[in-house]
Write an enzyme that holds these catalytic residues in place. Structure first.
Site, PDB file in Angstrom:
ATOM      1  N   HIS A 195       0.973  -1.415  -0.089  1.00  0.00           N
ATOM      2  CA  HIS A 195      -0.342  -0.260  -0.414  1.00  0.00           C
ATOM      3  C   HIS A 195       0.724   1.313   0.142  1.00  0.00           C
ATOM      4  CE1 HIS A 195      -3.604  -2.072   0.706  1.00  0.00           C
ATOM      5  NE2 HIS A 195      -3.104  -3.316   1.578  1.00  0.00           N
ATOM      6  N   THR A 210      -8.346   6.776  -2.115  1.00  0.00           N
ATOM      7  CA  THR A 210     -10.021   5.914  -1.919  1.00  0.00           C
ATOM      8  C   THR A 210     -10.584   7.328  -1.420  1.00  0.00           C
ATOM      9  OG1 THR A 210      -9.412   5.224   0.813  1.00  0.00           O
ATOM     10  CG2 THR A 210      -8.983   4.157  -1.695  1.00  0.00           C
ATOM     11  N   LYS A 221     -14.338   8.068  -3.043  1.00  0.00           N
ATOM     12  CA  LYS A 221     -15.410   8.792  -2.489  1.00  0.00           C
ATOM     13  C   LYS A 221     -15.826  10.309  -2.782  1.00  0.00           C
ATOM     14  CE  LYS A 221     -13.710   6.290   0.915  1.00  0.00           C
ATOM     15  NZ  LYS A 221     -12.844   6.038   2.181  1.00  0.00           N
TER      16      LYS A 221
HETATM   17  C1  26W Z   1       4.531   0.911  10.124  1.00  0.00           C
HETATM   18  C2  26W Z   1       3.500   1.905   9.281  1.00  0.00           C
HETATM   19  C3  26W Z   1       2.816   2.147   8.927  1.00  0.00           C
HETATM   20  C4  26W Z   1       1.675   1.870   8.804  1.00  0.00           C
HETATM   21  C5  26W Z   1       0.645   1.906   7.815  1.00  0.00           C
HETATM   22  C6  26W Z   1       3.126   1.808   7.119  1.00  0.00           C
HETATM   23  C7  26W Z   1       2.337   2.306   6.439  1.00  0.00           C
HETATM   24  C8  26W Z   1       1.511   2.244   6.461  1.00  0.00           C
HETATM   25  C9  26W Z   1      -0.268   2.052   5.600  1.00  0.00           C
HETATM   26  C10 26W Z   1       0.554   1.036   4.458  1.00  0.00           C
HETATM   27  C11 26W Z   1      -0.212   3.624   4.825  1.00  0.00           C
HETATM   28  C12 26W Z   1      -1.386   3.793   3.705  1.00  0.00           C
HETATM   29  O1  26W Z   1      -2.655   3.682   4.735  1.00  0.00           O
HETATM   30  N1  26W Z   1      -1.224   3.606   2.729  1.00  0.00           N
HETATM   31  C13 26W Z   1      -2.515   3.454   2.208  1.00  0.00           C
HETATM   32  O2  26W Z   1      -3.252   2.644   1.749  1.00  0.00           O
HETATM   33  C14 26W Z   1      -4.414   2.973   0.923  1.00  0.00           C
HETATM   34  C15 26W Z   1      -5.333   1.514   0.215  1.00  0.00           C
HETATM   35  O3  26W Z   1      -4.357   1.171  -0.347  1.00  0.00           O
HETATM   36  C16 26W Z   1      -4.105   3.900  -0.453  1.00  0.00           C
HETATM   37  O4  26W Z   1      -5.267   4.184  -0.766  1.00  0.00           O
HETATM   38  C17 26W Z   1      -3.144   5.095  -0.038  1.00  0.00           C
HETATM   39  O5  26W Z   1      -2.657   5.595  -1.234  1.00  0.00           O
HETATM   40  C18 26W Z   1      -1.980   4.741   0.681  1.00  0.00           C
HETATM   41  O6  26W Z   1      -1.962   6.288   1.577  1.00  0.00           O
END
Ligand code: 26W
Length: 828
Positions: A372, A673, A677
């Site tokens: 992601h 996302t 929406k």
């Molecule tokens: C460990 C720290 C951490 C926590 C959460 C690193 C990365 C994340 C997630 C991957 C971040 C996140 O929410 N990414 C988002 O995911 C969405 C669903 O696929 C995408 O639509 C967004 O572009 C993306 O930033």
């Protein structure tokens, strides 16, 4: 009624029928739950009592379906999906469960008959904030779609006692309060302490001879109990209910009486507090892992409990392990649950005594990984020192997986040491660590990105060696959002308009929206559509007045940017646009009459440790308080930043928006996302060609999308050429005036130091090229002003956005996962 119910008796097997779906039936069930569930009568019931009784009543209607589904799933043994996610951003449950069970109207009437306003009870519900942002909300949309499509699925995760922090502003600065969402308990969860799993940690491993077969075993040092809490995931009016199973940590022996009696009370409960810490709180980071041991404990805790649960609950004891790929697929929601891979191998090899290669062959078919992110710093790596201390057997297994993998790499690519070192799951710098994204890629049957551009960049830039080594493993599944919550529930007036035109089928077949294209040419429909948007603006105005004391001015374009605060998402570009517009008016450069009245609405939480992000929040509020109190721009510009942006606020803001800000630097936002929406709720997008913006623009058409800025290749080449942000400052007077205004302290009472770090970061670092895309952005915003002046054309364009975005349903995403990765079929 037989005097003794035999376990196979239909009454023992089949759940008691749901109460009658009539107003009277509902009233009876509600009063019963009030009396027997809350121990109060209607006359002395509190709002909380009434809310819990209502929730229990809705549960009662869904229970029969849930129990029936669980029974049939166990009976038919169809292949199921275990979705492993450290986050689920569920949002409020009441309305969604009322909608799914088709009880919304009956409930409204039944409660009115009891003199109760359903809306008052709605407000009682505390939103379960068990996620940070995009990744967590996507998981919630996905499990909603799987239930609505009748796909056997269990969502596995962690029942954090404290979810994402509550954000307040103190002098415009973010302050965090703990999110005690369980303080009154949650009516939507079912605890199953009897289903607790013992999860081990620490200790050491030893090898032993098992009748001539050398085997290893883990001798853990301590353990905790994982207690499952089940949550209903009802399908939309299809009689189906799937399960979300969230694990909560408690001590194996919570109270040491002996130590207590020796007077060391702290020590007596230390095990309990230590254990409980594991599911105490959600880590509020959504990009930069802190590498904390507790985080790894959380990850192993829930995946080990989930894998145990699949073996104990889903599969018959004598299940033939080599058939596992026909029965279960584990989808890894980013790298956070990847420790599931060595855990699965440990169970198959050490406990079920499967041969290593046979076990690995099964493992590679039972896991798939969704990435992601594109930010290198967001890819998790765990130092072998920490992983080896907490999970010694798992580190051994990872080493073995890596060894076999590198042998295969050497066979394919020869002794290219550079490539071997680059592809090794074990990285040597800065410290010897396990690269979790590499482990996920080696173990996963498929690796997918979440938008076409993202998946392309994963293949070409982030994991090119692996793409070359595993042809066909890297695929794309573009994200989606559930139309139940984000159109049908959050925008009832638009839903009514669509249903009047197309019937109700669109809610579960969103591509049907395409039929609205013809209506875009119908002036009457355009008028009704514009009225819907105006009504949603009035609703938002009431909510923000009630919630934050904000006034939303009529006749203003609502220009909305709501998402986590991160420099790559470029809230700073939005700030520069506001300051430029403001400076233009107060300097007299721009005739105030020519300015399209706009209200800029922000929503954004910053990870508590992310200093620059918190500074930007402070600046947005500072700019807001100057602009909102400057008579020279009164009625023209307004900046609103309601605190604590969450799913519930999104459901109010998105239907009211005119303009959706999706302005990240190309190549940085994996998908987004929120962009989907907004488009589905009739907002026009101003955006870069990043993430899913590209696919939105391709579907809605360039005339109905305000594209600006560099493309990803242009970003790469400017970066390669050597990007000098100050050169853009020197070349662009509008940019210079805006940055100078901030630097001069115009928004900090003349204190030049307050926002100096932001200005100097943009002038001398600007990693996300805000200055490079500034003039294109300002140009695009001028186009937005011009377009908005023709309301009828704007409305036509908005209708076309809705009509052409059916593709972004999470049902379509699930169909893609089923066809390309899971190969499960909607059962029975
Ligand atoms: C460990 C720290 C951490 C926590 C959460 C690193 C990365 C994340 C997630 C991957 C971040 C996140 O929410 N990414 C988002 O995911 C969405 C669903 O696929 C995408 O639509 C967004 O572009 C993306 O930033």
């Amino acid at each position: 009624m037989p005097d003794h119910l035999h376990p196979t008796h239909p009454l023992a097997l089949a759940p008691v029928a749901a109460p009658p779906s009539t107003v009277d039936g509902f009233v009876r069930e509600f009063l019963l739950n009030l009396n027997s569930g809350r121990g109060v009568t209607l006359s002395n019931a509190s709002a909380t009592d009434k809310y819990f009784a209502l929730a229990h009543t809705v549960r009662d209607y869904l229970m029969a379906r849930w129990l029936e589904d669980l029974r049939r799933q166990r009976e038919v043994q169809d292949k199921g999906v275990a979705y492993l996610s450290a986050e689920y951003l569920l949002g409020r449950q009441l309305d969604n469960n009322l909608l799914a069970s088709g009880l919304s109207e009956i409930a409204e009437e039944a409660l009115a008959a009891c003199g109760i306003d359903l809306d008052v009870l709605r407000q009682q519900e505390v939103e379960p904030g068990l996620g940070n942002g995009g990744l967590g909300r996507l998981a919630a949309c996905f499990i909603d779609s799987l239930a609505t499509m009748g796909v056997p699925n269990v969502g596995y995760g962690i029942r954090y006692e404290y979810g994402i922090f509550r954000q307040t502003f103190v002098d415009g600065q973010q302050a965090e309060q703990p999110d005690a969402w369980l303080s009154l308990g949650s009516p939507w969860e079912f605890a199953h302490p009897e289903g607790a799993q013992t999860i081990a940690f620490g200790g050491h491993t030893e090898t032993y001879d098992d009748e001539g077969v050398p085997r290893s075993r883990w001798i853990p040092a301590w353990n905790v109990q994982a207690v499952p809490y089940n949550y209903m995931v009802p399908g939309y009016q299809n009689g189906r209910v799937n399960t979300l199973r969230l694990w909560s940590a408690v001590a194996t022996n919570s109270f040491d009486l002996r130590v207590f009696n020796s007077g060391d009370y702290e020590e007596a409960v230390r095990a309990q507090t230590y254990a409980e810490n594991i599911s105490k709180v959600l880590y509020p980071e959504d990009s930069t892992p802190q590498g904390k041991e507790l985080r790894l404990q959380q990850q192993y805790f829930f995946v080990a409990a989930s894998i145990r649960d699949v073996f104990d609950v889903m599969l018959p004891a004598d299940f033939e392990l080599t058939n596992l790929p026909e029965r279960i697929i584990f989808q890894l929601n980013d790298t956070h649950p990847v420790i599931a891979v060595p855990e699965f191998m440990r169970v198959l090899v050490d406990e079920k005594k499967m041969d290593w290669d046979a076990a690995w062959a099964v493992t590679q078919q039972c896991f798939a990984y969704t990435c992601h992110t594109l930010l290198p710093e967001a890819l998790e790596v765990w130092p072998v020192e920490l992983l080896g201390r907490l999970l010694p057997r798992h580190l051994e297994i990872i080493y073995r997986i890596n060894e076999d993998f590198l042998v295969a790499v050497r066979e394919k690519f020869g002794d290219d040491e550079m490539r071997i070192r680059d592809m090794s799951i074990i990285g040597e710098h800065p410290v010897r660590s396990v690269r979790m994204a590499y482990l996920a890629t080696v173990a996963g049957a498929k690796v997918n990105g979440v938008a076409e551009l993202h998946s392309q960049l994963l293949r070409d830039k982030v994991l090119p060696d692996f793409n070359e080594f595993y042809p066909g493993k890297f695929i794309n599944v573009t994200n989606g959002v559930t139309p139940r919550r984000f159109v049908r529930l959050s925008n009832p007036s638009l839903s009514g308009l669509i249903t009047d035109a197309l019937g109700t089928g669109w809610v579960t077949d969103l591509e049907r929206l395409r039929e609205l294209e013809a209506y875009a040419e119908d002036p009457e429909f355009r008028t009704q559509f514009a009225e819907v948007k105006a009504a949603n603006k009035r609703l938002l105005s009431d909510v923000l007045r009630e919630r934050d004391g904000f006034e939303v001015s009529d006749g203003h374009m609502l220009d909305v940017m709501v998402k986590r605060l991160h420099e790559y998402k470029r809230q700073m570009l939005k700030v520069l646009h506001i300051v430029t517009t403001y400076e233009g008016i107060i300097s007299g450069r721009v005739a105030v009459g020519d300015v399209q009245p706009r209200t800029f609405i922000f929503g954004a939480k910053a990870a508590p440790g992310y200093v620059m992000a918190k500074r930007i929040i402070h600046l947005i509020n500072a700019v807001g308080s100057v602009v909102n109190n400057d008579p020279r721009v009164e009625g023209k510009l307004k900046v609103l930043f309601p605190p604590n942006y969450n799913v519930t606020l999104a459901e109010r803001v998105i239907p009211a928006a005119d303009l959706s800000e999706q302005i990240s630097l190309a190549g940085k936002e994996a998908s987004g996302t929120g962009n989907m929406k907004f488009a589905l709720n009739g907002a026009l997008t101003i955006g870069t060609d990043d993430g899913a913006n590209v696919e939105i623009r391709e579907l809605v058409g360039d005339d109905n999308f305000f594209l600006f800025g560099m493309s990803e290749p242009e970003v790469e080449s400017l970066w390669a050429k050597g990007y000098k942000p100050s050169s853009f400052y020197n070349a662009d007077s509008g940019l210079r005036r805006s940055l100078d205004l901030i630097a001069a302290g115009a928004f900090s009472g003349g204190d030049r130091s307050m926002f100096e770090p932001i200005v100097s970061n943009l002038l001398y670092d600007d990693r996300f090229m805000v200055l490079a895309d500034y003039s294109a952005y300002i140009g695009a915003q001028a186009k937005v002003d011009a377009a908005y002046a023709d309301q009828d054309a704007w409305t036509r364009s908005a209708i076309l956005n809705v009509a052409r975005c059916g593709y972004f349903s999470s049902d379509r995403s699930m169909r893609d996962y089923i066809e390309r990765i899971w190969h499960t079929a909607p059962s029975f």
